[in-house]
Design a protein around this motif. Sequence first.
Motif, short mmCIF file in Angstrom:
data_model
loop_
_atom_site.label_atom_id
_atom_site.label_comp_id
_atom_site.label_asym_id
_atom_site.label_seq_id
_atom_site.Cartn_x
_atom_site.Cartn_y
_atom_site.Cartn_z
N PRO A 14 0.83 -1.22 0.00
CA PRO A 14 0.00 0.00 0.00
C PRO A 14 0.86 1.26 0.00
CG PRO A 14 -0.76 -1.56 1.66
CD PRO A 14 0.57 -2.07 1.17
N GLU A 15 0.26 2.34 -0.44
CA GLU A 15 0.90 3.65 -0.38
C GLU A 15 0.32 4.45 0.78
OE1 GLU A 15 0.50 5.62 -4.11
OE2 GLU A 15 1.67 4.11 -5.20
N ALA A 16 1.13 5.36 1.30
CA ALA A 16 0.68 6.21 2.39
C ALA A 16 -0.52 7.04 1.94
CB ALA A 16 1.81 7.12 2.85
N VAL A 17 -1.42 7.29 2.88
CA VAL A 17 -2.68 7.97 2.60
C VAL A 17 -2.68 9.32 3.31
CG1 VAL A 17 -5.19 7.83 2.91
CG2 VAL A 17 -3.88 5.78 2.34
N GLY A 18 -3.36 10.29 2.72
CA GLY A 18 -3.46 11.61 3.35
C GLY A 18 -4.85 11.87 3.87
N GLY A 19 -5.03 13.06 4.41
CA GLY A 19 -6.34 13.48 4.88
C GLY A 19 -6.56 13.18 6.35
N ALA A 20 -7.84 13.25 6.74
CA ALA A 20 -8.19 13.01 8.13
C ALA A 20 -7.94 11.55 8.49
CB ALA A 20 -9.65 13.36 8.36
N THR B 45 -8.37 7.88 9.38
CA THR B 45 -9.39 6.84 9.34
C THR B 45 -8.71 5.51 9.63
OG1 THR B 45 -9.10 6.41 6.98
CG2 THR B 45 -10.73 8.10 7.60
N GLN B 46 -9.51 4.49 9.97
CA GLN B 46 -8.93 3.17 10.20
C GLN B 46 -8.19 2.68 8.97
OE1 GLN B 46 -11.57 0.26 12.08
NE2 GLN B 46 -12.97 1.91 12.60
N GLU B 47 -8.86 2.74 7.82
CA GLU B 47 -8.25 2.25 6.58
C GLU B 47 -7.01 3.06 6.22
OE1 GLU B 47 -9.41 1.64 1.83
OE2 GLU B 47 -10.98 2.06 3.32
N GLY B 48 -7.10 4.39 6.35
CA GLY B 48 -5.97 5.24 5.97
C GLY B 48 -4.77 5.03 6.86
N LEU B 49 -4.99 4.91 8.17
CA LEU B 49 -3.86 4.68 9.07
C LEU B 49 -3.23 3.32 8.82
CD1 LEU B 49 -2.05 5.45 11.42
CD2 LEU B 49 -3.81 4.59 12.98
N ALA B 50 -4.06 2.31 8.60
CA ALA B 50 -3.53 0.97 8.35
C ALA B 50 -2.70 0.95 7.08
CB ALA B 50 -4.67 -0.04 8.26
N GLN B 51 -3.19 1.58 6.02
CA GLN B 51 -2.44 1.61 4.76
C GLN B 51 -1.14 2.39 4.93
OE1 GLN B 51 -5.38 3.13 2.00
NE2 GLN B 51 -5.89 1.07 1.32
N THR B 52 -1.17 3.48 5.65
CA THR B 52 0.03 4.28 5.88
C THR B 52 1.05 3.49 6.69
OG1 THR B 52 -1.27 6.32 5.76
CG2 THR B 52 0.89 6.45 6.85
N LEU B 53 0.58 2.79 7.70
CA LEU B 53 1.48 1.94 8.48
C LEU B 53 2.12 0.88 7.59
CD1 LEU B 53 2.54 0.89 11.25
CD2 LEU B 53 0.48 -0.54 11.34
N ALA B 54 1.32 0.20 6.75
CA ALA B 54 1.86 -0.83 5.87
C ALA B 54 2.84 -0.25 4.87
CB ALA B 54 0.71 -1.53 5.14
N ALA B 55 2.60 0.99 4.45
CA ALA B 55 3.48 1.62 3.47
C ALA B 55 4.84 1.98 4.06
CB ALA B 55 2.81 2.88 2.92
N LEU B 56 4.87 2.32 5.34
CA LEU B 56 6.07 2.92 5.91
C LEU B 56 6.83 2.05 6.90
CD1 LEU B 56 4.72 6.53 6.58
CD2 LEU B 56 5.97 5.70 4.58
#
Length: 523
Positions: free
Chosen positions: A339-345, A347-358
């Motif tokens: 996954p790629e890091a996500v921006g914005g507010a 969210t569960q999905e966004g934080l999980a994807q950002t964690l997986a990306a980094l």
Amino acid sequence: MMHSKDLANQMNGAESLVHTLLTSGVDTCFANPGTSEMHFVGALDRIPGMHCVLGLQENIVTGMADGYYRIARKPACTLLHCGPGLANGMGNLHNARRARAGIVNIVGDQATYHRPFDAPLTADTEGMARTVSNWVRTSANAADVGRDAAAAVQAASTMPGQIATLILPADASWDRGGVVAEPLAVPPAPPIDPLAIENAARVLRAGKNVLILLADQATLAKSQGLAWRIAHATGASLLASYTNGHMARGRGRLQLERVPYGTDAAIQALSRFEHIILVNAKPPVGFFAYPGKPSIQYPSHAQLHVLSRPDQDPDIALRALVDELGVPEVPIPDPGPRPEAVGGAPTQEGLAQTLAALMPDDAIVSNESISFGRDFYKFTHGAPAHDWLNLGGGAIGDGLPVATGAAVAAGGKRRVISLQADGSAMYSLQSLWTQARERLPCTTILLNNRKYNILIGEYENVGAVPGPTAMGMLDLSNPDLDWVKLANGMGVEAARATTLEECADLMKQSFKEQAPFLIDLMI
């Protein structure tokens, strides 16, 4: 080591304890000592080889020992002050027992001749210990301490990992006559029943809506590979129990989901299965009872089949089943692109994807995100290979100490990432001080929603209607907890993030440092 009779007569019980622990392979002590344990502390000072880690409260100490075992796969010892100190550590001993962790607790106690005087710290230490221990013993005198310590290490090391509590009266510690004991052989895991293998193979060949449910050691990489070969060849489904203390995850591991936490979701997920093969797992039941809902989460008509019990080796059981079925080797499915890091507010999905990306390679994730993180799994399968540590027994407050102990077990060479709810973090925030003291590479992502969000959901689940008084008891915003200042006060650098871009920048910054860091993520 001191082995001659002359030297043994000069050794006190505490010294024989330290020598025996070291000889038995226990080289890490998580401690919060008191007066009754000062001779043990003195022995630790004089005898080299034991890494001593100070925790500022006993529930930190026991939680660190739990996290240590999950990564090191061998027990550490704790040092707890009398019955009340053990009582302070019991919440995370409950979690450790449920996570199948092996721990040797050393609990100080009144001198044997002082107990009849009922001094203020006198307690039923054995009685308390038995509620969270698989093995309990009180040393009667200095000559017995070494022998008892060797037995405690043996018990703690026994499959699948057990809590062993050795109670050490002060005079057994300071009296001369201590004797170093040789290590005791750890008993092998009980053998797998050949009939269990044959029965599971029969069920799988029939192919009627079969679930293979994995738990504990069966969710590590080797067992996953064997289970996938069986599932791929037979069409069976695979799930993990919800409360596994340690799971192998990420690229090269199965995209293994857990039985859902919520009763309704779990009942729905399990509704189609006619057969459930248990691999070190217990039959799925609800965390709590709810009005009008069943306690069991699987269909009442489903047949349960035990392939291996929690005290047996799931690798051996699954290997035997692979051989019985004659299934070929097959690669673990590719999880797709990272996954790629996500921006914005946040969210569960966004934080999980950002964690997986980094997240760095070979990271350790300590997950006490409670309600916010229940869906993190499906968004992090494409992360690099990592270890994921869950809350094992449901008693909140284990996330930060488990992360700390895991970092100690990894020798400070692996990045440990805590996904940590704010309410449960307050149970054990002193862990941050130990992280700073030991300069551990721990990144805490503090999920700050200013409330006990899980309890708001549970309030509704039991059919209650929350009013102002109830909501006031579930609210953490009056006054607000300032996590940046709290972390700084413990010696840990910290910063607040209100967007996922800010969180990602802080994560990347922290991953470069050999030191703890806390991200106060406003969710």
